[in-house]
Design a protein around this motif. Structure first.
Motif, PDB file in Angstrom:
ATOM      1  N   ARG A  10      50.060  49.448  54.259  1.00 32.25           N
ATOM      2  CA  ARG A  10      50.953  48.576  53.619  1.00 32.25           C
ATOM      3  C   ARG A  10      52.389  47.942  54.386  1.00 32.25           C
ATOM      4  NH1 ARG A  10      53.530  50.165  47.662  1.00 32.25           N
ATOM      5  NH2 ARG A  10      55.265  50.908  49.016  1.00 32.25           N
ATOM      6  N   ASN A  14      54.074  42.783  52.679  1.00 28.80           N
ATOM      7  CA  ASN A  14      53.166  43.137  51.215  1.00 28.80           C
ATOM      8  C   ASN A  14      54.115  43.208  50.311  1.00 28.80           C
ATOM      9  OD1 ASN A  14      50.832  44.990  53.196  1.00 28.80           O
ATOM     10  ND2 ASN A  14      50.674  42.703  52.592  1.00 28.80           N
ATOM     11  N   THR A  15      54.860  44.072  50.145  1.00 31.52           N
ATOM     12  CA  THR A  15      55.994  44.274  49.122  1.00 31.52           C
ATOM     13  C   THR A  15      56.860  43.393  48.805  1.00 31.52           C
ATOM     14  OG1 THR A  15      57.406  45.618  50.673  1.00 31.52           O
ATOM     15  CG2 THR A  15      55.913  47.059  49.363  1.00 31.52           C
ATOM     16  N   GLY A  32      53.220  52.525  53.953  1.00 33.77           N
ATOM     17  CA  GLY A  32      52.258  52.169  55.117  1.00 33.77           C
ATOM     18  C   GLY A  32      52.208  53.224  56.002  1.00 33.77           C
ATOM     19  N   PRO A 179      45.139  47.464  51.627  1.00 31.70           N
ATOM     20  CA  PRO A 179      45.900  48.062  52.994  1.00 31.70           C
ATOM     21  C   PRO A 179      45.621  49.536  52.979  1.00 31.70           C
ATOM     22  CG  PRO A 179      47.517  46.762  51.580  1.00 31.70           C
ATOM     23  CD  PRO A 179      46.512  46.669  50.646  1.00 31.70           C
TER      24      PRO A 179
END
Length: 225
Positions: A10, A14-15, A32, A179
Motif C-alpha cells: 500500500r 493509495n491512501t 505498505g 496491494p
C-alpha cells in the motif's frame, strides 16, 4: 516456469485516493512497509530464483526485504512500469469519475487511451511480452523450471492475468489485485495456467504451486462420470 505477480504494498497515493501513475517519489505508507516485510515469510518455503520489478519506488521498496533475505539483486524491467496515465497522473480518483473516459476505462478498457499517456491495450502488450521473455530467459539460464517474482502494479497485473486466462482485455476490470497481493501463473508449452489470483493470505506453499497435471480421461465439454 512459474511467476508470482506481486503487487507493491500500500502506497501513500493509495491512501490519498489519487492516481499515482509514474509520479516519482510515491513511497509505501506504514501499512505498505509492513506488507513488504511480511512478503519474506509469505514465500519462505518457496525456491525463488529471481526477482524482476517495475522501476518505480513503491515496487523497489516492496521487494527490498525479500531481495535482502534471499541474496538476490532485483532486475529492473521498464515494461512492468505503471500505466502512463498522462494528464490524469496525480489526480483525485473522485474527480476522474466525472470524466467521460472513466466509463470507457471501466466498460471497454481496450479502447481507453489516457490523455498524453498510453492506452491500456499497449500496457497489456508490453507487460505480457516482458513476463514471457523473462520466463523464457530464466528457463534457459536454469535449464528447467524456475519460480520467480515480478513486482508490478494493479492494472498491469490484471492485464497479464486476463491474457493468461484467454479473456479479452475488456473483462480485466473483473479481476482484483490488491496491494501486496500475489497472483500466480504457470507458463507451459501448451498454455498458461492461472494458479492463484489476489492471494493475500499468510503464506504460499509449494503444494499450492504444484504443476497442473493433464487429465487424459477428461471428456471435452462434458462429464467424466
Amino acid at each position: 516456469m512459474t511467476v508470482i505477480l506481486l503487487r507493491h504494498g500500500r502506497s501513500t497515493s493509495n491512501t490519498a485516493h489519487t492516481l499515482a501513475g509514474r509520479s516519482e517519489g510515491v513511497d509505501l505508507d506504514d501499512k505498505g512497509r509492513e506488507q513488504a516485510e511480511a512478503v519474506v515469510a509469505r514465500v519462505a518455503d518457496l525456491p525463488i530464483k529471481a526477482i524482476v520489478r517495475s522501476p518505480l519506488l513503491r515496487c523497489e521498496r516492496t521487494v527490498a526485504p525479500l531481495a535482502a533475505a534471499l541474496g538476490l539483486e532485483p532486475v529492473v524491467e521498464e515494461r512492468l512500469s505503471e500505466v502512463d496515465y498522462g494528464a490524469w497522473t496525480g489526480c483525485k480518483i473522485g474527480d476522474l469519475f466525472k470524466e467521460p473516459l472513466w466509463a470507457v476505462v471501466q466498460q471497454q478498457p481496450s479502447a481507453a487511451v489516457f490523455p498524453d499517456g498510453e492506452g491500456l491495450a499497449q500496457v497489456q502488450a508490453r507487460a505480457v511480452a516482458a513476463v514471457r521473455e523473462h520466463d523464457r530467459t530464466l528457463a534457459e539460464q536454469h535449464e528447467g523450471d524456475v519460480l520467480w517474482i515480478a513486482c508490478t502494479h494493479g492494472d498491469v497485473i490484471k492485464s497479464i492475468i486476463a491474457d493468461a486466462v484467454g479473456s479479452h482485455l475488456d473483462n480485466f476490470q473483473r479481476i482484483t489485485a490488491d496491494p501486496a497481493s500475489m497472483s500466480v501463473i504457470r507458463y507451459t508449452s501448451a498454455r498458461p495456467f492461472v494458479l492463484h489470483v489476489n492471494h493475500t493470505g499468510p503464506a504460499l506453499t509449494a503444494a499450492l504451486l504444484a504443476k497442473p497435471e493433464p487429465s487424459g480421461d477428461a471428456v471435452v465439454g462434458g462429464s467424466t462420470d
